[in-house]
Design an enzyme around this catalytic site. Sequence first.
Site, PDB file in Angstrom:
ATOM      1  N   HIS A  50       0.771  -1.391   0.004  1.00 43.39           N
ATOM      2  CA  HIS A  50       0.119  -0.014  -0.065  1.00 43.39           C
ATOM      3  C   HIS A  50       0.903   1.395  -0.105  1.00 43.39           C
ATOM      4  O   HIS A  50       0.287   2.486   0.084  1.00 43.39           O
ATOM      5  CB  HIS A  50      -1.007   0.217   1.076  1.00 43.39           C
ATOM      6  CG  HIS A  50      -0.327   0.420   2.352  1.00 43.39           C
ATOM      7  ND1 HIS A  50       0.337  -0.744   3.336  1.00 43.39           N
ATOM      8  CD2 HIS A  50      -0.180   1.651   3.149  1.00 43.39           C
ATOM      9  CE1 HIS A  50       0.899  -0.062   4.532  1.00 43.39           C
ATOM     10  NE2 HIS A  50       0.593   1.259   4.442  1.00 43.39           N
TER      11      HIS A  50
HETATM   12  C1  UD1 Z   1      -2.466   5.867   5.323  1.00 42.71           C
HETATM   13  C2  UD1 Z   1      -1.167   6.533   5.788  1.00 42.71           C
HETATM   14  C3  UD1 Z   1       0.045   5.264   5.859  1.00 42.71           C
HETATM   15  C4  UD1 Z   1      -0.537   4.093   6.715  1.00 42.71           C
HETATM   16  C5  UD1 Z   1      -1.960   3.739   5.993  1.00 42.71           C
HETATM   17  C6  UD1 Z   1      -2.201   2.247   6.972  1.00 42.71           C
HETATM   18  C7  UD1 Z   1      -0.887   8.813   5.548  1.00 42.71           C
HETATM   19  C8  UD1 Z   1      -0.146   9.788   4.745  1.00 42.71           C
HETATM   20  N1  UD1 Z   1      -0.687   7.480   5.040  1.00 42.71           N
HETATM   21  O1  UD1 Z   1      -2.235   5.459   3.929  1.00 42.71           O
HETATM   22  O2  UD1 Z   1       1.072   5.923   6.628  1.00 42.71           O
HETATM   23  O3  UD1 Z   1       0.495   3.204   6.650  1.00 42.71           O
HETATM   24  O4  UD1 Z   1      -2.777   4.668   6.054  1.00 42.71           O
HETATM   25  O5  UD1 Z   1      -3.329   1.595   5.845  1.00 42.71           O
HETATM   26  O6  UD1 Z   1      -1.560   9.100   6.601  1.00 42.71           O
HETATM   27  N2  UD1 Z   1      -9.431   4.696   0.687  1.00 42.71           N
HETATM   28  C9  UD1 Z   1     -10.551   4.163   0.612  1.00 42.71           C
HETATM   29  N3  UD1 Z   1     -11.211   3.734   1.738  1.00 42.71           N
HETATM   30  C10 UD1 Z   1     -10.784   4.166   3.079  1.00 42.71           C
HETATM   31  C11 UD1 Z   1      -9.323   4.523   3.078  1.00 42.71           C
HETATM   32  C12 UD1 Z   1      -8.962   5.051   1.953  1.00 42.71           C
HETATM   33  O7  UD1 Z   1     -11.025   3.940  -0.570  1.00 42.71           O
HETATM   34  O8  UD1 Z   1     -11.446   3.744   4.003  1.00 42.71           O
HETATM   35  C13 UD1 Z   1      -8.332   4.954  -0.396  1.00 42.71           C
HETATM   36  C14 UD1 Z   1      -8.987   6.521  -0.995  1.00 42.71           C
HETATM   37  O9  UD1 Z   1      -9.055   6.510  -2.410  1.00 42.71           O
HETATM   38  C15 UD1 Z   1      -7.597   7.257  -0.405  1.00 42.71           C
HETATM   39  C16 UD1 Z   1      -6.629   6.199  -0.530  1.00 42.71           C
HETATM   40  O10 UD1 Z   1      -7.344   5.117  -0.326  1.00 42.71           O
HETATM   41  O11 UD1 Z   1      -7.326   8.304  -1.284  1.00 42.71           O
HETATM   42  C17 UD1 Z   1      -5.452   6.340   0.202  1.00 42.71           C
HETATM   43  O12 UD1 Z   1      -6.090   6.796   1.537  1.00 42.71           O
HETATM   44  P1  UD1 Z   1      -5.017   7.553   2.580  1.00 42.71           P
HETATM   45  O13 UD1 Z   1      -5.713   7.443   4.237  1.00 42.71           O
HETATM   46  O14 UD1 Z   1      -4.898   8.847   2.105  1.00 42.71           O
HETATM   47  O15 UD1 Z   1      -3.597   6.755   2.749  1.00 42.71           O
HETATM   48  P2  UD1 Z   1      -3.308   5.404   2.966  1.00 42.71           P
HETATM   49  O16 UD1 Z   1      -2.648   4.948   1.489  1.00 42.71           O
HETATM   50  O17 UD1 Z   1      -4.460   4.589   3.328  1.00 42.71           O
HETATM   51  N1  UDP Z   2      -4.179  -5.673   8.846  1.00 44.84           N
HETATM   52  C1  UDP Z   2      -5.307  -6.142   8.668  1.00 44.84           C
HETATM   53  N2  UDP Z   2      -5.796  -6.507   7.577  1.00 44.84           N
HETATM   54  C2  UDP Z   2      -5.294  -6.202   6.393  1.00 44.84           C
HETATM   55  C3  UDP Z   2      -3.933  -5.713   6.516  1.00 44.84           C
HETATM   56  C4  UDP Z   2      -3.412  -5.273   7.463  1.00 44.84           C
HETATM   57  O1  UDP Z   2      -5.719  -6.245   9.878  1.00 44.84           O
HETATM   58  O2  UDP Z   2      -6.059  -6.779   5.378  1.00 44.84           O
HETATM   59  C5  UDP Z   2      -3.547  -5.230   9.881  1.00 44.84           C
HETATM   60  C6  UDP Z   2      -2.126  -5.805  10.160  1.00 44.84           C
HETATM   61  O3  UDP Z   2      -1.983  -7.053  10.906  1.00 44.84           O
HETATM   62  C7  UDP Z   2      -1.435  -4.632  11.155  1.00 44.84           C
HETATM   63  C8  UDP Z   2      -1.804  -3.445  10.673  1.00 44.84           C
HETATM   64  O4  UDP Z   2      -3.051  -3.870   9.817  1.00 44.84           O
HETATM   65  O5  UDP Z   2      -1.640  -5.100  12.447  1.00 44.84           O
HETATM   66  C9  UDP Z   2      -1.098  -2.599   9.504  1.00 44.84           C
HETATM   67  O6  UDP Z   2      -1.552  -1.763   8.856  1.00 44.84           O
HETATM   68  P1  UDP Z   2      -1.136  -1.191   7.419  1.00 44.84           P
HETATM   69  O7  UDP Z   2      -0.321  -2.184   6.905  1.00 44.84           O
HETATM   70  O8  UDP Z   2      -2.262  -0.772   6.713  1.00 44.84           O
HETATM   71  O9  UDP Z   2      -0.439   0.222   7.823  1.00 44.84           O
HETATM   72  P2  UDP Z   2       1.017   0.377   8.439  1.00 44.84           P
HETATM   73  O10 UDP Z   2       1.590  -0.689   9.584  1.00 44.84           O
HETATM   74  O11 UDP Z   2       1.888  -0.047   7.189  1.00 44.84           O
HETATM   75  O12 UDP Z   2       1.094   1.747   8.713  1.00 44.84           O
END
Ligand code: UD1
Ligand code: UDP
Length: 351
Positions: A203
């Site tokens: 991601h």
């Molecule tokens: C965010 C965090 C990242 C973290 C990740 C965990 C920032 C800058 N990034 O990244 O550090 O590792 O969360 O998963 O804060 N979207 C949906 N549904 C949702 C959420 C997001 O469709 O419920 C889509 C949207 O198109 C959005 C994109 O995912 O634009 C990215 O979501 P965003 O929260 O901006 O960043 P993440 O990539 O999720």
């Molecule tokens: N996780 C989850 N379901 C998924 C993917 C991740 O429950 O489909 C959990 C994972 O076990 C961990 C956390 O989400 O505890 C990690 O989140 P993510 O990878 O979104 O973000 P990051 O840790 O990179 O910020």
Amino acid sequence: MKIITIVGARPQFIKAAPVSRALRQQHHEILVHTGQHYDALMSDIFFDELEIPHPDYNLAVGSASHGAQTGAMLARLEELFLSEQPDIVLVYGDTNSTLAGALAAAKLNLPVAHVEAGLRSFNRRMPEEINRLLTDHVAQWLFCPTQTAMSNLRAEGITKGISLVGDVMVDALKYNLQLAQRHSTILQQLGLVMDNYYLATIHRPVNTDEPTRLAILLNTLGKLDAPVILPIHPRTAQAIETAHLSMTNSLRLIPPVGYLDMLTLEANACRILTDSGGVQKEAYLFGVPCITLREETEWVETVNNGWNQLVGADPTALQEAVHQPRPVGTPPIIFGDGTASQQIVNILRDG
Ligand code: UD1
Ligand code: UDP
């Protein structure tokens, strides 16, 4: 004390669960969900499974560019802090929700406590690196998960308020592992055999936002010699759709899974391939060799101990890493003993 906790993204729900449980024994917690993650499988499922109290406020900011999203949170958090007048604002990790909470609080001279302080990738192109740096520099309490995190802070001149408490994700894992063993049926649902499949997650913008790199990664995963289960993050799902990428052979995309299913998938995988911070740690805690699809990691101890390999998006390096023999024995303890949450609460109590 009145403590406002800010969460917004999937890993923050997981980190906040054990801390919130401990916090509520001694303090008045107000839980604020920024709404950064909002899909049921990215948010609600974790509140249900981990029995996290229903948020007192949901700011429903949704998705937007960094500035717009962080700005929307800032404006709403400031208003909320002014009306609630908390003693402490507690933030987790390194997302835009973290930075917004820390900045809104600091500007109002409210003390900030940062859980998972001191992490650095030394890559300022990562949005998270900016969020962590800024948050650490306005925080009064900096709760570090690892010794490296402590050293990183000292190297930046931050010496006051820092504590090595271990990682709250250990607390979460320990609390939920038996529940996962009892309740998760994900292996049967997917027809998987223990130790005979790979688990992957992708991601990070570095991997999703460049279609060629994403295509290389997916193609390489598709050529591995056992099923590759990829619970798909919405950012990645969108990138795949936009670039019209198709899945090959071994690769099986599934919707994002809940925490109990994820623990089960991780614990039983033969290897984990990921760009997630949390998943790298969980792989280590389960003693499953990890292959990190990035050029650098914040969790350097996992690499130094031989349980994690950095391969970026290089197909040859990835293939080779997958076939490296597993390290002997079990990984040494580096993330603490699962008491981080209680330590955090005690330190906050003692001022
Ligand atoms: C965010 C965090 C990242 C973290 C990740 C965990 C920032 C800058 N990034 O990244 O550090 O590792 O969360 O998963 O804060 N979207 C949906 N549904 C949702 C959420 C997001 O469709 O419920 C889509 C949207 O198109 C959005 C994109 O995912 O634009 C990215 O979501 P965003 O929260 O901006 O960043 P993440 O990539 O999720
Ligand atoms: N996780 C989850 N379901 C998924 C993917 C991740 O429950 O489909 C959990 C994972 O076990 C961990 C956390 O989400 O505890 C990690 O989140 P993510 O990878 O979104 O973000 P990051 O840790 O990179 O910020």
